[in-house]
Design a protein around this motif. Structure first.
Motif, short mmCIF file in Angstrom:
data_model
loop_
_atom_site.label_atom_id
_atom_site.label_comp_id
_atom_site.label_asym_id
_atom_site.label_seq_id
_atom_site.Cartn_x
_atom_site.Cartn_y
_atom_site.Cartn_z
N ARG A 9 126.34 35.53 23.41
CA ARG A 9 125.27 36.21 24.14
C ARG A 9 124.96 37.53 23.44
NH1 ARG A 9 127.12 35.27 30.35
NH2 ARG A 9 126.87 33.04 30.31
N PRO A 10 123.68 37.87 23.39
CA PRO A 10 123.35 39.14 22.74
C PRO A 10 123.86 40.32 23.57
CG PRO A 10 121.37 38.08 23.60
CD PRO A 10 122.52 37.16 23.84
N ARG A 11 124.28 41.35 22.92
CA ARG A 11 124.79 42.54 23.59
C ARG A 11 123.71 43.61 23.62
NH1 ARG A 11 130.98 43.58 22.02
NH2 ARG A 11 131.72 41.50 22.47
N LEU A 12 123.74 44.39 24.67
CA LEU A 12 122.80 45.51 24.77
C LEU A 12 123.24 46.62 23.84
CD1 LEU A 12 122.27 45.76 28.62
CD2 LEU A 12 120.73 44.79 26.94
N ARG A 13 122.25 47.22 23.22
CA ARG A 13 122.55 48.34 22.35
C ARG A 13 122.37 49.63 23.13
NH1 ARG A 13 118.61 48.05 17.65
NH2 ARG A 13 117.31 47.03 19.19
N THR A 14 123.22 50.55 22.92
CA THR A 14 123.05 51.86 23.55
C THR A 14 122.30 52.75 22.59
OG1 THR A 14 125.18 52.58 22.74
CG2 THR A 14 125.11 51.66 24.95
N THR A 15 121.35 53.47 23.13
CA THR A 15 120.57 54.39 22.30
C THR A 15 120.59 55.76 22.96
OG1 THR A 15 118.52 53.95 23.46
CG2 THR A 15 119.02 52.54 21.58
N THR A 16 120.20 56.76 22.21
CA THR A 16 120.12 58.11 22.76
C THR A 16 118.71 58.43 23.22
OG1 THR A 16 119.75 58.99 20.54
CG2 THR A 16 122.02 58.98 21.37
N THR A 28 114.30 44.37 24.02
CA THR A 28 115.75 44.48 24.13
C THR A 28 116.23 44.35 25.57
OG1 THR A 28 115.62 46.87 24.34
CG2 THR A 28 115.89 45.96 22.11
N SER A 29 115.32 44.33 26.53
CA SER A 29 115.71 44.26 27.93
C SER A 29 116.14 42.86 28.30
CB SER A 29 114.52 44.68 28.79
OG SER A 29 114.85 44.54 30.14
N LEU A 30 117.21 42.76 29.03
CA LEU A 30 117.72 41.46 29.45
C LEU A 30 117.75 41.38 30.96
CD1 LEU A 30 120.70 41.02 27.02
CD2 LEU A 30 118.41 40.11 26.79
N ARG A 32 119.33 40.46 34.46
CA ARG A 32 120.72 40.49 34.90
C ARG A 32 121.21 39.11 35.33
NH1 ARG A 32 120.04 45.93 38.31
NH2 ARG A 32 120.23 47.34 36.59
N VAL A 33 120.34 38.22 35.75
CA VAL A 33 120.77 36.93 36.27
C VAL A 33 121.13 35.97 35.14
CG1 VAL A 33 120.08 34.93 37.62
CG2 VAL A 33 119.39 37.20 38.33
N ASP A 34 120.19 35.75 34.26
CA ASP A 34 120.49 34.76 33.23
C ASP A 34 120.48 35.36 31.82
OD1 ASP A 34 117.23 33.15 33.20
OD2 ASP A 34 117.84 35.19 32.86
N ARG A 35 120.42 36.65 31.72
CA ARG A 35 120.47 37.35 30.44
C ARG A 35 119.34 36.93 29.50
NH1 ARG A 35 123.67 41.53 31.40
NH2 ARG A 35 125.72 40.95 32.08
N ALA A 36 118.22 36.52 30.06
CA ALA A 36 117.07 36.16 29.25
C ALA A 36 116.13 37.35 29.20
CB ALA A 36 116.37 34.95 29.86
N PRO A 37 115.30 37.46 28.18
CA PRO A 37 114.35 38.57 28.12
C PRO A 37 113.44 38.57 29.34
CG PRO A 37 114.44 37.44 26.02
CD PRO A 37 115.24 36.63 26.98
N VAL A 38 113.08 39.75 29.83
CA VAL A 38 112.27 39.90 31.04
C VAL A 38 110.82 40.10 30.66
CG1 VAL A 38 111.88 41.33 33.06
CG2 VAL A 38 114.20 40.91 32.27
N ASN A 39 109.94 39.40 31.32
CA ASN A 39 108.51 39.59 31.12
C ASN A 39 108.04 40.59 32.18
OD1 ASN A 39 105.79 39.47 30.83
ND2 ASN A 39 105.66 37.23 30.81
N ARG A 40 107.94 41.87 31.82
CA ARG A 40 107.61 42.93 32.77
C ARG A 40 106.18 42.83 33.30
NH1 ARG A 40 112.06 45.40 34.61
NH2 ARG A 40 113.43 45.96 32.93
#
Length: 183
Positions: A9-16, A28-30, A32-40
């Protein structure tokens, strides 16, 4: 033998850097339910059922005018409100009108003064001394008070709107905060 290995599974990157406009980057947003990219764009569609009604704004320093109570009175001198003297106007059933009375008495004038917060009545005036209220209806006629009533409507009078006089007989009053011998 075939063994299925789970895909990482892809990991979230932390940025400043903070996300633009408070939203995470869709790339990069995932979810929370199925860790799939979100269509905002789908999630931001407003619904009419949950939208709050816009509130009317009052300008600073402005107050809403309250409707006067039935039987309220005011004194008008010419076209403007007088301080402690003027033509008597009364509020009845949602409209302002005049008191037209050839028998206007000091007892009725005392009721008006007391209703307006003046402890003393100097004199009752007749015959439109403070002007004719021609733009208003004549609402009260033949007003007879003992002087102890709280409003003119508590005094005996002809039926509201019924009169046998004209605006040439509009009643007026002179009130005072101090006792006056003669005016």
């Amino acid at each position: 033998l075939i063994v299925k290995t789970p895909t990482p599974r892809p990991r979230l990157r932390t940025t400043t850097e903070a996300p633009a406009r408070g939203w995470a980057d869709p790339a990069t947003s995932l979810d929370r339910v199925d860790r799939a990219p979100v269509n905002r764009s789908v999630m931001l569609v407003p619904t009419t059922a949950a939208s709050p009604k816009p509130r009317k704004r009052e300008r600073k320093g402005q107050r809403r005018k309250k409707k006067p109570r039935n039987g309220a009175v005011r004194l008008m001198d010419g076209g403007s409100r007088g301080q402690s003297w003027g033509r008597v106007e009364v509020y009845v059933s949602g409209e302002w009108g005049t008191v037209c009375d050839d028998g206007w008495s000091s007892a009725a004038a005392a009721v008006v003064c007391r209703q307006l917060g003046f402890p003393y009545m100097v004199r009752a005036s007749k015959k439109a001394e403070f002007g004719e209220g021609t733009s208003l209806l004549i609402l009260l006629d033949d007003v007879q008070c003992s002087g102890q009533e709280k409003t003119l409507l508590e005094c005996a009078h002809a039926e509201v709107g019924m009169h046998n006089c004209s605006h040439e007989e509009d009643a007026g009053v002179v009130c005072s905060r101090e006792e006056v011998a003669d005016w």
